[in-house]
Design a protein around this motif. Structure first.
Motif, PDB file in Angstrom:
ATOM      1  N   THR A 355      58.191   2.885  42.577  1.00  0.00           N
ATOM      2  CA  THR A 355      57.212   3.738  43.286  1.00  0.00           C
ATOM      3  C   THR A 355      57.327   3.488  44.798  1.00  0.00           C
ATOM      4  O   THR A 355      58.043   4.205  45.484  1.00  0.00           O
ATOM      5  CB  THR A 355      55.773   3.475  42.764  1.00  0.00           C
ATOM      6  N   LYS A 356      56.671   2.433  45.273  1.00  0.00           N
ATOM      7  CA  LYS A 356      56.644   2.212  46.731  1.00  0.00           C
ATOM      8  C   LYS A 356      57.997   1.767  47.305  1.00  0.00           C
ATOM      9  O   LYS A 356      58.343   2.129  48.436  1.00  0.00           O
ATOM     10  CB  LYS A 356      55.570   1.179  47.075  1.00  0.00           C
ATOM     11  N   GLY A 357      58.755   0.996  46.504  1.00  0.00           N
ATOM     12  CA  GLY A 357      60.064   0.510  46.990  1.00  0.00           C
ATOM     13  C   GLY A 357      60.986   1.665  47.327  1.00  0.00           C
ATOM     14  O   GLY A 357      61.490   1.784  48.446  1.00  0.00           O
ATOM     15  N   GLY A 358      61.197   2.550  46.358  1.00  0.00           N
ATOM     16  CA  GLY A 358      62.033   3.736  46.598  1.00  0.00           C
ATOM     17  C   GLY A 358      61.319   4.749  47.472  1.00  0.00           C
ATOM     18  O   GLY A 358      61.944   5.464  48.272  1.00  0.00           O
ATOM     19  N   GLY A 359      59.990   4.788  47.349  1.00  0.00           N
ATOM     20  CA  GLY A 359      59.201   5.768  48.109  1.00  0.00           C
ATOM     21  C   GLY A 359      59.345   5.604  49.612  1.00  0.00           C
ATOM     22  O   GLY A 359      59.235   6.578  50.369  1.00  0.00           O
TER      23      GLY A 359
END
Ligand code: GUN
Ligand code: FE
Length: 423
Positions: A355-359
């Protein structure tokens, strides 16, 4: 008017734990999160309320690595290793995308399936074909999904039916950038040399220049398979290592994604950290092609930005939830068999990566912190069995491991609910 989405809210501000608001509410204005509240405020006049009841509300999934033209090959030839798999299955399929009718029928199905599996932002490889790449972008724009899409470049070491001349590859890429760089609000082009073995120095340098000229990001592959790494060393003895080949051609920056990263040296990992490069961890694909296990903990310890990738079609699943569970399994096997100092991933860490890592590649995406885009999934997990007596975090764990698209009841991108793509 601001909106309030009521339900059990879960997201990961930091990798090591979930932020959890049981029976909470996310307040959204202009497509962005304003705040997450423990309870709905008394004064409701200024809010349009959407009550999701006993359901989970989580950030949409982010896929950093997916080959759209390989979708018809899902599950095919996965008893091979990378280089024979490319020759025998991938290149022949990718050649078909000179046919726009074929491309349209496949890419429409791709958009539907990505929507279905709860991916709200994705970074796509297309094929070498400029027209079908533009078509793929238009289909994702219509679907309301957020995407970066790359026309693939290849001017060596690939079959005659796909290889581009260096000049044609550069010119087609420039024309495609001109046509699409400002065309859509949420679908953008990115520079996509397939990987070092299929791109000459001249082409890679020109692509690095185009990335700088048009201020567009870059994606490619690195160190997926040992035979590939050995081949790159033979092709480029002048560069210290595989990552340095990309750096020497102007392709390594803070908007570069390197997919796989299974066999990188510590010096390459340090370089990726220093330059702010993203690593796309694709454990399903790495298992299928017997490439190995990316030592993801090493990358995280070194401060490299990491996201997850399905790597369809080397990966056999479109769901990022499936990639999360495989990433946890892979990290456990690496810990068990090769290095006890590399702690396995926790569920919250795997969730963060997907989620946030790739986001982070898309800006403020993948979390419900104030100012983040409201990209969200509403999950009804009652099909999965008993929910009573389980915490909402435990319910999310079960959805990630055993749930599927049947349990996802709504999807939002930047505050807009997106419906199943039709055509
Ligand atoms: N390396 C170069 N091309 C590819 C591809 O299409 N898939 C994977 N998994 N690795 C690659
Ligand atoms: Fe790939």
């Amino acid at each position: 008017m601001a909106k309030a989405y009521q339900g059990h809210i879960l997201y990961t501000k930091d990798p090591d734990r979930f932020e959890i608001y049981e029976n909470g509410a996310v307040i959204v204005e202009d497509g962005k999160v304003v705040e997450v509240l423990k309870t709905l405020p008394e004064n409701l006049e200024a809010l349009e309320v959407f009550n999701m009841g006993d359901r989970l509300i989580i950030p949409g999934f982010v896929d950093l690595h997916f080959h759209a033209p390989q979708f018809p090959n899902l599950g095919l030839g996965l008893d091979k290793e990378l280089l024979p798999w490319l020759e025998d299955y991938t290149f022949p399929e990718e050649a078909k995308y000179s046919d726009l009718d074929y491309a349209e029928s496949v890419y429409t199905r791709v958009a539907k399936e990505i929507w279905r599996q709860g991916t709200t932002r994705i970074v796509l490889f297309s094929s070498v074909h400029k027209e079908s790449t533009q078509l793929l972008m238009s289909i994702f724009d219509r679907a309301g999904l957020g995407a970066y899409v790359g026309k693939v470049n290849m001017d060596r070491n690939c079959p005659d039916f796909l290889v581009e001349s260096t000049m044609d590859s550069i010119e087609a890429t420039k024309a495609w950038l001109e046509a699409t760089v400002n065309l859509y609000p949420k679908v953008k082009p990115l520079i996509t040399p397939r990987f070092v073995p299929t791109c000459t120095s001249e082409l890679m340098r020109a692509l690095g220049d185009l990335a700088a000229e048009y201020n567009v990001p870059v994606q490619t592959h690195i160190s997926e398979n040992q035979a590939e790494v050995d081949w790159v060393r033979e092709l480029h003895p002048e560069s210290a290592d595989y990552a340095t080949v990309y750096e020497d051609h102007g392709l390594m920056g803070d908007k570069t994604i390197l997919a796989h990263c299974v066999h990188n040296t510590d010096a390459e990992i340090e370089k990726m950290s220093k330059l702010g490069v993203f690593a796309a961890h694709c454990p399903n694909a790495n298992y299928n092609l017997a490439s190995g296990i990316m030592p993801v903990r090493k990358f995280l310890n070194a401060g490299v930005k990491v996201g997850l990738g399905t790597d369809v079609g080397a990966g056999h699943k479109v769901s990022i939830a499936s990639v999360m569970s495989t990433a946890i399994q892979a990290s456990k096997i690496a810990w068990l068999n090769s290095d006890r100092t590399l702690a396995p991933l926790s569920t919250s860490e795997a969730f963060y990566l997907g989620t946030k890592g790739g986001g982070a590649y898309f800006g403020k995406v993948g979390s419900f912190e104030p100012g983040y885009e409201f990209d969200a999934l509403v999950i009804d997990d009652h099909r999965l069995g008993v929910t009573e007596g389980r915490t909402v975090e435990e319910r999310l764990q079960r959805f990630l491991y055993i749930g599927d698209d049947r349990d996802i009841i709504s999807r939002f991108v930047s505050g807009d609910e997106i419906m199943e793509p039709t055509k």
